[in-house]
Design a protein around this motif. Structure first.
Motif, PDB file in Angstrom:
ATOM      1  N   ALA A 687      14.712  37.294  30.664  1.00 25.36           N
ATOM      2  CA  ALA A 687      13.264  37.141  30.488  1.00 25.36           C
ATOM      3  C   ALA A 687      12.949  36.300  29.256  1.00 25.36           C
ATOM      4  O   ALA A 687      12.088  35.413  29.293  1.00 25.36           O
ATOM      5  N   GLY A 688      13.645  36.560  28.146  1.00 24.47           N
ATOM      6  CA  GLY A 688      13.402  35.797  26.927  1.00 24.47           C
ATOM      7  C   GLY A 688      13.750  34.339  27.090  1.00 24.47           C
ATOM      8  O   GLY A 688      13.017  33.450  26.643  1.00 24.47           O
ATOM      9  N   THR A 689      14.873  34.065  27.754  1.00 22.74           N
ATOM     10  CA  THR A 689      15.280  32.683  27.974  1.00 22.74           C
ATOM     11  C   THR A 689      14.255  31.932  28.814  1.00 22.74           C
ATOM     12  O   THR A 689      13.976  30.759  28.574  1.00 22.74           O
ATOM     13  N   ARG A 690      13.677  32.611  29.781  1.00 21.10           N
ATOM     14  CA  ARG A 690      12.712  31.985  30.677  1.00 21.10           C
ATOM     15  C   ARG A 690      11.290  32.001  30.108  1.00 21.10           C
ATOM     16  O   ARG A 690      10.375  31.469  30.730  1.00 21.10           O
ATOM     17  N   ASN A 691      11.111  32.624  28.918  1.00 18.48           N
ATOM     18  CA  ASN A 691       9.778  32.764  28.333  1.00 18.48           C
ATOM     19  C   ASN A 691       8.850  33.493  29.302  1.00 18.48           C
ATOM     20  O   ASN A 691       7.680  33.144  29.479  1.00 18.48           O
ATOM     21  N   ASP A 692       9.400  34.532  29.937  1.00 18.83           N
ATOM     22  CA  ASP A 692       8.639  35.347  30.878  1.00 18.83           C
ATOM     23  C   ASP A 692       8.088  36.577  30.176  1.00 18.83           C
ATOM     24  O   ASP A 692       8.677  37.083  29.208  1.00 18.83           O
ATOM     25  N   ASP A 693       7.000  37.092  30.714  1.00 16.02           N
ATOM     26  CA  ASP A 693       6.545  38.412  30.306  1.00 16.02           C
ATOM     27  C   ASP A 693       7.643  39.419  30.642  1.00 16.02           C
ATOM     28  O   ASP A 693       8.343  39.287  31.651  1.00 16.02           O
ATOM     29  N   ALA A 694       7.780  40.438  29.813  1.00 13.27           N
ATOM     30  CA  ALA A 694       8.876  41.391  29.990  1.00 13.27           C
ATOM     31  C   ALA A 694       8.589  42.447  31.044  1.00 13.27           C
ATOM     32  O   ALA A 694       9.407  43.353  31.241  1.00 13.27           O
ATOM     33  N   ALA A 695       7.459  42.343  31.761  1.00 11.56           N
ATOM     34  CA  ALA A 695       7.086  43.403  32.703  1.00 11.56           C
ATOM     35  C   ALA A 695       8.157  43.623  33.764  1.00 11.56           C
ATOM     36  O   ALA A 695       8.513  44.766  34.085  1.00 11.56           O
ATOM     37  N   ASP A 696       8.699  42.537  34.328  1.00 13.23           N
ATOM     38  CA  ASP A 696       9.722  42.692  35.368  1.00 13.23           C
ATOM     39  C   ASP A 696      10.984  43.335  34.806  1.00 13.23           C
ATOM     40  O   ASP A 696      11.580  44.219  35.433  1.00 13.23           O
ATOM     41  N   ASP A 714      19.433  37.272  39.939  1.00  9.42           N
ATOM     42  CA  ASP A 714      19.181  36.839  41.316  1.00  9.42           C
ATOM     43  C   ASP A 714      17.709  37.019  41.674  1.00  9.42           C
ATOM     44  O   ASP A 714      17.111  36.172  42.357  1.00  9.42           O
ATOM     45  N   PHE A 715      17.126  38.123  41.225  1.00 11.44           N
ATOM     46  CA  PHE A 715      15.706  38.371  41.473  1.00 11.44           C
ATOM     47  C   PHE A 715      14.846  37.266  40.850  1.00 11.44           C
ATOM     48  O   PHE A 715      13.943  36.721  41.495  1.00 11.44           O
ATOM     49  N   CYS A 716      15.142  36.899  39.610  1.00 11.29           N
ATOM     50  CA  CYS A 716      14.363  35.853  38.935  1.00 11.29           C
ATOM     51  C   CYS A 716      14.556  34.502  39.615  1.00 11.29           C
ATOM     52  O   CYS A 716      13.611  33.726  39.748  1.00 11.29           O
ATOM     53  N   ARG A 717      15.788  34.232  40.047  1.00 12.84           N
ATOM     54  CA  ARG A 717      16.037  32.957  40.708  1.00 12.84           C
ATOM     55  C   ARG A 717      15.332  32.887  42.063  1.00 12.84           C
ATOM     56  O   ARG A 717      14.880  31.820  42.480  1.00 12.84           O
ATOM     57  N   SER A 718      15.222  34.007  42.744  1.00 14.64           N
ATOM     58  CA  SER A 718      14.495  33.996  44.015  1.00 14.64           C
ATOM     59  C   SER A 718      13.018  33.720  43.782  1.00 14.64           C
ATOM     60  O   SER A 718      12.373  33.020  44.572  1.00 14.64           O
ATOM     61  N   ALA A 720      11.927  31.921  41.233  1.00 15.59           N
ATOM     62  CA  ALA A 720      11.847  30.532  40.787  1.00 15.59           C
ATOM     63  C   ALA A 720      11.902  29.574  41.970  1.00 15.59           C
ATOM     64  O   ALA A 720      11.288  28.511  41.936  1.00 15.59           O
ATOM     65  N   ARG A 721      12.626  29.951  43.021  1.00 15.64           N
ATOM     66  CA  ARG A 721      12.703  29.070  44.183  1.00 15.64           C
ATOM     67  C   ARG A 721      11.344  28.914  44.869  1.00 15.64           C
ATOM     68  O   ARG A 721      11.078  27.923  45.536  1.00 15.64           O
ATOM     69  N   GLN A 722      10.490  29.933  44.693  1.00 15.62           N
ATOM     70  CA  GLN A 722       9.154  29.837  45.268  1.00 15.62           C
ATOM     71  C   GLN A 722       8.278  28.877  44.466  1.00 15.62           C
ATOM     72  O   GLN A 722       7.348  28.289  44.995  1.00 15.62           O
ATOM     73  N   CYS A 723       8.567  28.734  43.185  1.00 18.03           N
ATOM     74  CA  CYS A 723       7.816  27.826  42.300  1.00 18.03           C
ATOM     75  C   CYS A 723       8.834  27.023  41.495  1.00 18.03           C
ATOM     76  O   CYS A 723       9.025  27.295  40.297  1.00 18.03           O
ATOM     77  N   PRO A 724       9.511  26.087  42.121  1.00 20.10           N
ATOM     78  CA  PRO A 724      10.607  25.381  41.428  1.00 20.10           C
ATOM     79  C   PRO A 724      10.108  24.571  40.246  1.00 20.10           C
ATOM     80  O   PRO A 724       8.995  24.053  40.241  1.00 20.10           O
ATOM     81  N   THR A 725      10.963  24.499  39.220  1.00 18.62           N
ATOM     82  CA  THR A 725      10.684  23.682  38.041  1.00 18.62           C
ATOM     83  C   THR A 725      11.566  22.440  38.084  1.00 18.62           C
ATOM     84  O   THR A 725      12.606  22.436  38.748  1.00 18.62           O
ATOM     85  N   PRO A 726      11.180  21.373  37.410  1.00 16.25           N
ATOM     86  CA  PRO A 726      12.008  20.160  37.415  1.00 16.25           C
ATOM     87  C   PRO A 726      13.403  20.439  36.871  1.00 16.25           C
ATOM     88  O   PRO A 726      13.580  21.268  35.983  1.00 16.25           O
ATOM     89  N   LYS A 727      14.394  19.743  37.411  1.00 16.08           N
ATOM     90  CA  LYS A 727      15.752  19.900  36.909  1.00 16.08           C
ATOM     91  C   LYS A 727      15.858  19.331  35.503  1.00 16.08           C
ATOM     92  O   LYS A 727      15.197  18.351  35.167  1.00 16.08           O
ATOM     93  N   PRO A 728      16.689  19.941  34.649  1.00 12.96           N
ATOM     94  CA  PRO A 728      16.873  19.394  33.301  1.00 12.96           C
ATOM     95  C   PRO A 728      17.403  17.967  33.365  1.00 12.96           C
ATOM     96  O   PRO A 728      18.176  17.611  34.257  1.00 12.96           O
TER      97      PRO A 728
END
Length: 744
Positions: A687-696, A714-718, A720-728
């Motif tokens: 969560a910290g790496t992704r700058n996500d709220d810690a609720a999940d 795996d949950f976070c990646r699933s 992210a696939r719904q809202c993909p971000t640009p590749k580094p």
């Protein structure tokens, strides 16, 4: 020398050359530069789990564990695996130590076959424990990299051994150990010798005692690169590496600082396994680095399969008060090693009483008034010709204050249902420790009741009613002041207590940038009622800089609060962002005290607190054992080891830790958001790496899955696939890199 610890007034050197300065007044600067979402393809990662972790079990790992670590490194894209020590058999007995103390070819091939992978195998050579005749040509060995570890007085022998290994076909690193214990003059002498005489490919900064801070890493990185890096006078330019220990929970933070400054080889280990407090966690590095060849998932998997059970079964490593104390004092951890070997790792108070009371610390002095505010808005130190630690690390700013959040923030773990005895115990310890404020909970009004925040669900410290306050604190006739937090939207201004009718001294109003008008209204109402007021700006890591600047402009114009906090709610900031934000707050709110509060999801809270102090913040939050929502906050014990003001006493905080907070963890290991080693539990790290709220991650851990990092990833990646971000994007050439906001 003793690198004693301090709260630092910054008499910073001025940046030289054309390096880019942090400009706190620059409009619309974003918190994270482009480099935080790109990658340098030249950066290499070294896993040292088996070699360094073997110090904790005499290298007696099962073949299955070593093979799984090997396969995970291959799958994760790790560049080198340091599988143990390369040692002549005459120096140790195989009946006393495992095979990874020797790294014999037969043992290597039994585990990894012929290593037909891109992963390179490394081993460490201790000077005096390997005979020249026992080093075969590279063509006869699976080992690719030999790392020669030495102290400064061994540099000549290290060069001889390194050159021998190069001549026999190996890649070679020289690791200069205990670098914080020697003078810059001695470091320069070693670097000059390496530049003139050594054929090695890599040269390492090794923080053997876990005693350096970000400033020292930056200074050393620049020094090493100038003497040995590309464009230097070295006959054969070297890649500079960093090996950190986690005594003060600074291993990862310091690695990030080194990478920013141009270091291109970093060490880590699975779950940080290593001597004492361990190393930088490999999983943290792989989450941080954006190169798509790195994947943290295989490492998470092996951590779950092997290393969490290994730690829970009794193999000791991880966050440790004895190692913290000796790291803060820049001492060899021999006393801590003996203490923990005797089975007394949890008796921090006993260690302090036996070893620290007999250590006469050097006297400290307040900084002269002309230097007290010198840190405000200053840039980072570039260079100095004195020792590694400047005088500010041995002095103190008298105006720095500490606020304890154990009850308020820790209440998230049990709905604020602490017993009176627990709250009184923490209160007495904070008074004895010289803590300035104790935040005892939340003020909650009718608006919160409409949202379901009611006494039948929550304990008394979610409401801080006057009868509860007086039952526990009486009239609070101590020097320590009591505080409570109120969230915007949970209480009206009319419901705030008047100072004449409450034992509270301060109200901290918390809200996001979008709630600034509500913060101003509540804060000004509290000030009108005679209370001290601090405003806590939440969720700062996910705000655009322009919105932050607009919020600060509103506060400067309309707020009567004398204190405003940078609050890293998501635990997603690094030192660079804390530096920028602290400077920005100081520039925009010139007559206001700036504070810092940080969550520990990335194990950055203490390092970020140090950076905030360096920049001029004068009030810091901490909690006993870091107790708080999710992964918790900055450990109070770390802060009081660091601050040099003699009014702050560490021992009472250790009493609170050992007699009150530690038993909560012992009774219910899921009570804390930390993993079994005291490092962030994997869901909070993600969560910290992704700058996500810690609720999940909070919900995941509350469901009993704190150690299931793979499932959460795996949950976070699933999602992210719904809202993909640009590749580094790769930064192929140094000339294309974004100008560093420090001094590269």
């Amino acid at each position: 020398r003793i690198a004693a610890i301090t709260d630092i007034a910054h008499t910073m050197a001025t940046n030289s050359g054309s390096s880019k300065q942090l400009d706190p007044t620059q409009s619309a600067r974003e918190l994270y530069r482009e480099e935080f979402s790109t990658f340098r393809p030249t950066i290499k990662v070294v896993d040292c789990t088996i070699r360094d972790g073997g110090l904790m079990n005499k290298w007696q790992f099962s073949d299955e564990l070593v093979r799984d670590v090997y396969l995970a490194n291959v799958a994760a894209g790790v560049d080198y695996m340091e599988i143990g020590y390369f040692t002549s058999e005459s120096y140790f007995k195989r009946t006393e130590v495992g095979p990874w103390r020797f790294c014999a070819d037969a043992d290597l091939r039994r585990v990894m076959g012929n290593n037909d992978t891109k992963l390179k195998i490394a081993a460490m050579c201790d000077i005096g424990r390997v005979d020249d005749n026992d080093i075969p040509p590279k063509s006869e060995s699976l080992i690719d990299l030999l790392r020669v570890a030495c102290y400064d007085y061994q540099i000549d022998e290290a060069i001889r051994l390194a050159n021998l290994c190069v001549d026999r076909g190996y890649e070679v690193s020289v690791n200069l150990m205990a670098v914080a214990k020697i003078s810059l003059e001695s470091i320069d002498a070693c670097l000059d010798k390496i530049a003139a005489e050594c054929k090695c490919h890599f040269f390492y900064i090794a923080d053997s005692f876990g005693s350096v801070y970000g400033e020292q890493v930056r200074l050393l990185a620049k020094r090493y690169l100038r003497k040995l890096g590309p464009g230097s006078a070295a006959k054969l330019p070297k890649v500079i590496g960093y090996h950190g220990h986690n005594n003060q929970q600074l291993g990862f933070a310091n690695s990030v600082e080194g990478i920013i400054e141009g270091i291109e080889m970093v060490d880590g280990s699975f779950l940080g396994m290593g001597r004492g407090s361990g190393n930088t966690c490999l999983e943290q590095l792989l989450c941080f680095l954006k190169n798509p060849r790195y994947d943290a998932r295989p490492v998470f998997d092996v951590i779950q399969k092997h290393f969490i059970p290994l730690r829970l079964a009794g193999t000791e490593w991880g966050v440790s008060i004895p190692y913290l104390i000796q790291g803060a004092r820049n001492e060899h951890p021999k006393d801590a090693m003996a203490w923990e070997a005797a089975g007394k790792a949890s008796d921090a108070l006993g260690f302090y009483d036996q070893f620290m009371t007999s250590h006469d610390a050097p006297p400290t002095q307040p900084l002269p008034p002309s230097e007290e505010g010198a840190g405000k808005g200053a840039g980072r130190v570039v260079e100095h010709s004195a020792d590694l630690y400047r005088k500010e690390f041995f002095a103190y700013r008298p105006q720095i204050q500490v606020l304890d959040t154990t009850i308020r923030d820790g209440g998230f773990r049990n709905n604020w249902k602490f017993s009176d005895e627990f709250v009184k115990g923490v209160y007495r310890c904070c008074v004895d420790a010289g803590v300035d404020y104790m935040e005892v909970g939340y003020l909650t009004g009718a608006q919160a009741a409409e949202q379901g925040v009611t006494p039948d669900l929550f304990g008394p410290w979610r409401f801080c009613k006057e009868q509860d306050l007086r039952r526990v604190f009486g009239e609070n006739k101590t020097a320590m002041k009591l505080a409570a937090m109120v969230d915007v939207g949970t209480m009206s201004a009319g419901e705030l207590p008047d100072k004449s009718s409450t034992v509270l001294d301060m109200v901290r109003v918390a809200g996001c940038c979008d709630q600034v008008e509500g913060m101003i209204e509540l804060g000004n109402a509290a000030a009108a009622k005679g209370l001290e007021v601090a405003l806590v700006l939440l969720e700062i890591s996910c705000e655009k800089a322009a919105k932050i600047e607009a919020t600060l402009a509103r506060l400067a114009q309309h707020s009567q609060a004398r204190t405003v906090y940078v609050c890293d709610t998501r635990g997603a900031l690094y030192n660079e962002q804390v530096e920028l934000l602290t400077n920005l707050f100081l520039a925009k709110l010139p007559n206001t005290t700036v504070g810092f509060s940080g969550a520990n999801n990335l194990q950055m809270s203490f390092s970020n607190s140090v950076q905030a102090i360096i920049q001029g913040a004068n009030i810091l939050d901490g909690s006993v054992m870091g107790l708080g929502r999710g992964c918790g906050g900055c450990p109070m014990e770390n802060l009081l080891c660091f601050l040099k003001n003699p009014k702050f006493k560490l021992r009472p905080i250790l009493v609170a830790l050992q007699h009150h907070v530690q038993p909560l963890h012992q009774a219910d290991p899921t009570f804390f958001g930390l993993g079994p080693t005291g490092c962030p539990a994997l869901p909070f790290l993600v969560a910290g790496t992704r700058n996500d709220d810690a609720a999940d991650s909070v919900a995941w851990c509350n469901a009993g899955m704190k150690h299931n990092g793979v499932g959460f990833l795996d949950f976070c990646r699933s999602k992210a696939r719904q809202c993909p971000t640009p590749k580094p994007r790769s930064i192929e050439e140094e000339t294309k890199r974004i100008a560093n906001v420090h001094v590269v």
